[in-house]
Design a protein around this motif. Sequence first.
Motif, short mmCIF file in Angstrom:
data_model
loop_
_atom_site.label_atom_id
_atom_site.label_comp_id
_atom_site.label_asym_id
_atom_site.label_seq_id
_atom_site.Cartn_x
_atom_site.Cartn_y
_atom_site.Cartn_z
N ASN A 9 -18.84 28.23 79.60
CA ASN A 9 -19.75 27.61 78.64
C ASN A 9 -20.01 28.48 77.42
O ASN A 9 -20.27 27.97 76.34
CB ASN A 9 -21.06 27.26 79.33
CG ASN A 9 -21.96 26.41 78.47
OD1 ASN A 9 -21.50 25.45 77.86
ND2 ASN A 9 -23.23 26.75 78.42
N TYR A 28 -13.00 22.03 74.70
CA TYR A 28 -13.84 20.91 75.08
C TYR A 28 -14.40 20.24 73.83
O TYR A 28 -14.66 20.93 72.83
CB TYR A 28 -15.03 21.38 75.93
CG TYR A 28 -14.68 22.24 77.12
CD1 TYR A 28 -13.63 21.92 77.96
CD2 TYR A 28 -15.42 23.38 77.39
CE1 TYR A 28 -13.32 22.73 79.05
CE2 TYR A 28 -15.12 24.18 78.48
CZ TYR A 28 -14.07 23.85 79.30
OH TYR A 28 -13.77 24.64 80.38
N VAL A 77 -15.06 15.93 78.93
CA VAL A 77 -14.37 17.12 79.43
C VAL A 77 -13.29 16.72 80.43
O VAL A 77 -12.18 17.28 80.42
CB VAL A 77 -15.36 18.14 80.02
CG1 VAL A 77 -14.64 19.26 80.76
CG2 VAL A 77 -16.25 18.71 78.92
N GLU A 124 -19.52 15.21 80.91
CA GLU A 124 -18.60 15.25 82.05
C GLU A 124 -17.39 14.36 81.78
O GLU A 124 -16.25 14.74 82.04
CB GLU A 124 -19.33 14.79 83.32
CG GLU A 124 -18.46 14.84 84.55
CD GLU A 124 -19.19 14.41 85.82
OE1 GLU A 124 -18.53 14.36 86.87
OE2 GLU A 124 -20.40 14.13 85.77
N SER A 154 -19.65 17.03 74.07
CA SER A 154 -19.27 17.36 75.44
C SER A 154 -20.11 16.58 76.44
O SER A 154 -21.33 16.47 76.31
CB SER A 154 -19.49 18.85 75.69
OG SER A 154 -18.28 19.50 75.87
N PHE A 170 -9.58 26.61 82.28
CA PHE A 170 -10.74 26.00 81.64
C PHE A 170 -11.80 27.08 81.45
O PHE A 170 -12.27 27.67 82.42
CB PHE A 170 -11.27 24.84 82.48
CG PHE A 170 -10.28 23.72 82.61
CD1 PHE A 170 -10.16 22.77 81.61
CD2 PHE A 170 -9.45 23.65 83.71
CE1 PHE A 170 -9.23 21.75 81.71
CE2 PHE A 170 -8.51 22.63 83.83
CZ PHE A 170 -8.40 21.68 82.82
N TYR A 185 -7.03 16.92 71.23
CA TYR A 185 -7.58 17.98 72.08
C TYR A 185 -6.91 19.30 71.71
O TYR A 185 -5.81 19.59 72.18
CB TYR A 185 -7.32 17.67 73.55
CG TYR A 185 -7.87 16.34 73.98
CD1 TYR A 185 -7.02 15.30 74.30
CD2 TYR A 185 -9.24 16.14 74.05
CE1 TYR A 185 -7.53 14.07 74.68
CE2 TYR A 185 -9.74 14.91 74.43
CZ TYR A 185 -8.88 13.88 74.75
OH TYR A 185 -9.38 12.67 75.12
#
Length: 115
Positions: free
Chosen positions: A38, A65, A80, A77, A75, A35, A14
């Motif tokens: 988008n 992400y 992430v 849910e 990506s 975070f 990551y």
Amino acid sequence: PAVVHNLFNTSDVYPYICVDPEGLTPDELLAVIHFHGNCYDIKGTISEAKQIANATGAYVFAPEYPGFGVAPGKSSEHTVNQVADAMFDHVRSTLPNAKIIISGLSIGAGPAVRL
């Protein structure tokens, strides 16, 4: 000037950035995990991370992400949230006595609220 660590560190599963506040000794008892939204990746988040670091005196960590920027994968849910958990665990082990503030913008609000 601020020092950006681990920029595009693709040896990690990551990738993330860590920004220190400019002209201040970072408060080792305060960290922000931010975070991004988008429309960004961690490269586009550097300026925002510097602003947060300078306003708070904290180290600011911003993970990438899966499927964004240099990060491999797709990506979702689930992926992430895996990144969010990994980032939290990394910050907790790096700065074990730090108070951790969680922030998120747009799509980043999801993992932020979950943490």
